[in-house]
Design a protein around this motif. Structure first.
Motif, short mmCIF file in Angstrom:
data_model
loop_
_atom_site.label_atom_id
_atom_site.label_comp_id
_atom_site.label_asym_id
_atom_site.label_seq_id
_atom_site.Cartn_x
_atom_site.Cartn_y
_atom_site.Cartn_z
N ALA A 1 17.33 -5.90 6.61
CA ALA A 1 17.36 -4.68 5.79
C ALA A 1 17.81 -5.00 4.36
CB ALA A 1 18.28 -3.65 6.42
N LEU A 2 18.81 -5.86 4.21
CA LEU A 2 19.25 -6.26 2.88
C LEU A 2 18.15 -7.02 2.15
CD1 LEU A 2 22.95 -7.35 3.50
CD2 LEU A 2 22.14 -5.29 2.33
N GLY A 3 17.43 -7.84 2.88
CA GLY A 3 16.31 -8.57 2.27
C GLY A 3 15.25 -7.63 1.72
N ARG A 4 14.97 -6.56 2.46
CA ARG A 4 13.99 -5.58 1.99
C ARG A 4 14.55 -4.71 0.87
NH1 ARG A 4 13.92 -4.77 7.33
NH2 ARG A 4 14.69 -2.63 7.13
N LEU A 5 15.84 -4.44 0.94
CA LEU A 5 16.48 -3.54 -0.02
C LEU A 5 16.57 -4.16 -1.41
CD1 LEU A 5 18.16 -0.91 -0.49
CD2 LEU A 5 20.16 -2.26 0.13
N HIS B 1 13.61 -11.94 0.34
CA HIS B 1 13.00 -10.60 0.34
C HIS B 1 11.87 -10.51 1.37
CE1 HIS B 1 11.51 -6.77 -1.10
NE2 HIS B 1 10.30 -7.31 -1.22
N ASN B 2 11.00 -11.48 1.36
CA ASN B 2 9.86 -11.44 2.28
C ASN B 2 10.26 -11.73 3.72
OD1 ASN B 2 7.28 -10.89 0.70
ND2 ASN B 2 8.42 -12.30 -0.60
N LEU B 3 11.37 -12.42 3.91
CA LEU B 3 11.92 -12.59 5.26
C LEU B 3 12.31 -11.22 5.82
CD1 LEU B 3 13.05 -14.32 7.59
CD2 LEU B 3 15.18 -14.45 6.30
N GLY B 4 12.90 -10.38 4.98
CA GLY B 4 13.25 -9.03 5.42
C GLY B 4 12.02 -8.21 5.79
N VAL B 5 10.97 -8.32 4.98
CA VAL B 5 9.74 -7.58 5.25
C VAL B 5 9.07 -8.09 6.52
CG1 VAL B 5 7.42 -7.09 4.37
CG2 VAL B 5 9.37 -7.03 2.82
N LEU B 6 8.90 -9.39 6.62
CA LEU B 6 8.24 -9.97 7.79
C LEU B 6 9.08 -9.85 9.04
CD1 LEU B 6 6.61 -13.09 6.12
CD2 LEU B 6 5.43 -11.10 7.05
N GLY B 7 10.40 -9.94 8.89
CA GLY B 7 11.27 -9.79 10.05
C GLY B 7 11.17 -8.41 10.65
N ARG B 8 11.16 -7.39 9.81
CA ARG B 8 11.02 -6.03 10.33
C ARG B 8 9.66 -5.85 11.00
NH1 ARG B 8 12.09 -0.12 7.79
NH2 ARG B 8 11.19 0.98 9.54
N LEU B 9 8.61 -6.36 10.37
CA LEU B 9 7.28 -6.27 10.96
C LEU B 9 7.25 -6.94 12.33
CD1 LEU B 9 4.11 -5.76 10.62
CD2 LEU B 9 4.09 -8.17 9.97
N LEU B 10 7.82 -8.12 12.42
CA LEU B 10 7.82 -8.85 13.67
C LEU B 10 8.63 -8.12 14.73
CD1 LEU B 10 6.81 -11.43 15.03
CD2 LEU B 10 8.92 -12.53 14.29
N TYR C 1 -0.72 -10.98 8.42
CA TYR C 1 0.08 -10.26 7.43
C TYR C 1 0.90 -11.24 6.60
CZ TYR C 1 2.97 -6.72 5.26
OH TYR C 1 3.60 -5.93 4.34
N ALA C 2 1.33 -12.32 7.20
CA ALA C 2 2.08 -13.35 6.46
C ALA C 2 1.21 -13.98 5.38
CB ALA C 2 2.60 -14.41 7.42
N ALA C 3 -0.09 -14.12 5.65
CA ALA C 3 -1.00 -14.64 4.62
C ALA C 3 -1.05 -13.67 3.44
CB ALA C 3 -2.39 -14.85 5.20
N TYR C 4 -1.10 -12.39 3.74
CA TYR C 4 -1.07 -11.38 2.67
C TYR C 4 0.24 -11.45 1.89
CZ TYR C 4 -0.22 -6.87 0.52
OH TYR C 4 0.13 -5.89 -0.36
N ARG C 5 1.37 -11.55 2.59
CA ARG C 5 2.67 -11.63 1.92
C ARG C 5 2.76 -12.89 1.07
NH1 ARG C 5 4.93 -7.20 0.77
NH2 ARG C 5 6.64 -8.49 0.08
N SER C 6 2.13 -13.97 1.50
CA SER C 6 2.13 -15.20 0.69
C SER C 6 1.41 -14.97 -0.63
CB SER C 6 1.46 -16.34 1.46
OG SER C 6 2.18 -16.62 2.63
#
Length: 181
Positions: free
Chosen positions: A31-35, A63-72, A113-118
């Motif tokens: 959450a902090l990573g996304r925030l 930041h992207n760890l937070g996004v991908l972590g929540r997705l996962l 989705y990770a390819a998109y985030r990259s």
């Protein structure tokens, strides 16, 4: 940054999943990573690290760890637990059951989705490098401040080419992952 974000999210989920007391801190970190946006993270990292590529990569990766972590986490929660339960009943450990039971089913969409985030990380690297004082962003800032319009045009063209190349590679990788699934 992409390797950090894409590879660390499943690993952290596998490490924290069997333990109820590790799940809440993991969700808090994600959450902090996304925030926090990457430029703010880069500024905070500059308190302990030197300006450079590592600082920018860590900021983008966090930041992207937070996004991908929540997705996962959400994808794994929505996946059917039947395979995981069957593996657990057959004597598999909780991490192995999670890996082969739930995570294997969501691997292709996650990697797509990770390819998109990259691709997004490639674009964000310019903004983060403005803060971290290195990379293409700092070169753009220097060219702008010195009114070197020829250098500025060349840098914008390089950035545009990198962006288009990143988009093309990301689109091909996503299409390949989603088509084979």
């Amino acid at each position: 940054a992409a390797c950090l974000a894409v590879g660390l999210a499943p690993l952290l989920l596998l490490l924290a999943a069997p333990s109820r007391w590790l799940r809440a801190p993991l969700r808090l970190v994600w959450a902090l990573g996304r925030l926090w946006p990457p430029p703010l993270t880069a500024l905070l990292l500059l308190l302990v690290l030197q300006p450079g590529v590592v600082t920018g990569a860590l900021a983008l990766g966090f930041h992207n760890l937070g996004v991908l972590g929540r997705l996962l986490l959400e994808s794994a929660a929505d996946a059917s637990p039947a395979t995981e339960q069957a593996l657990a009943c057959a004597g598999s450990g909780p991490r192995l059951a999670l890996l082969y039971g739930r995570l294997s089913g969501v691997a292709r969409p996650y990697l797509a989705y990770a390819a998109y985030r990259s691709d997004v990380m490639l674009r964000e690297s310019v903004v983060v490098s403005l803060v971290g004082a290195t990379g293409l962003g700092s070169q753009l800032l220097e060219s702008l401040s010195s009114f070197a319009w020829d250098q500025l045009l060349a840098l914008v063209l390089v950035y545009a080419l990198l962006t288009l190349l990143g988009e093309d590679l990301s689109d091909r990788w996503r299409a390949r992952l989603l088509a084979s699934g």
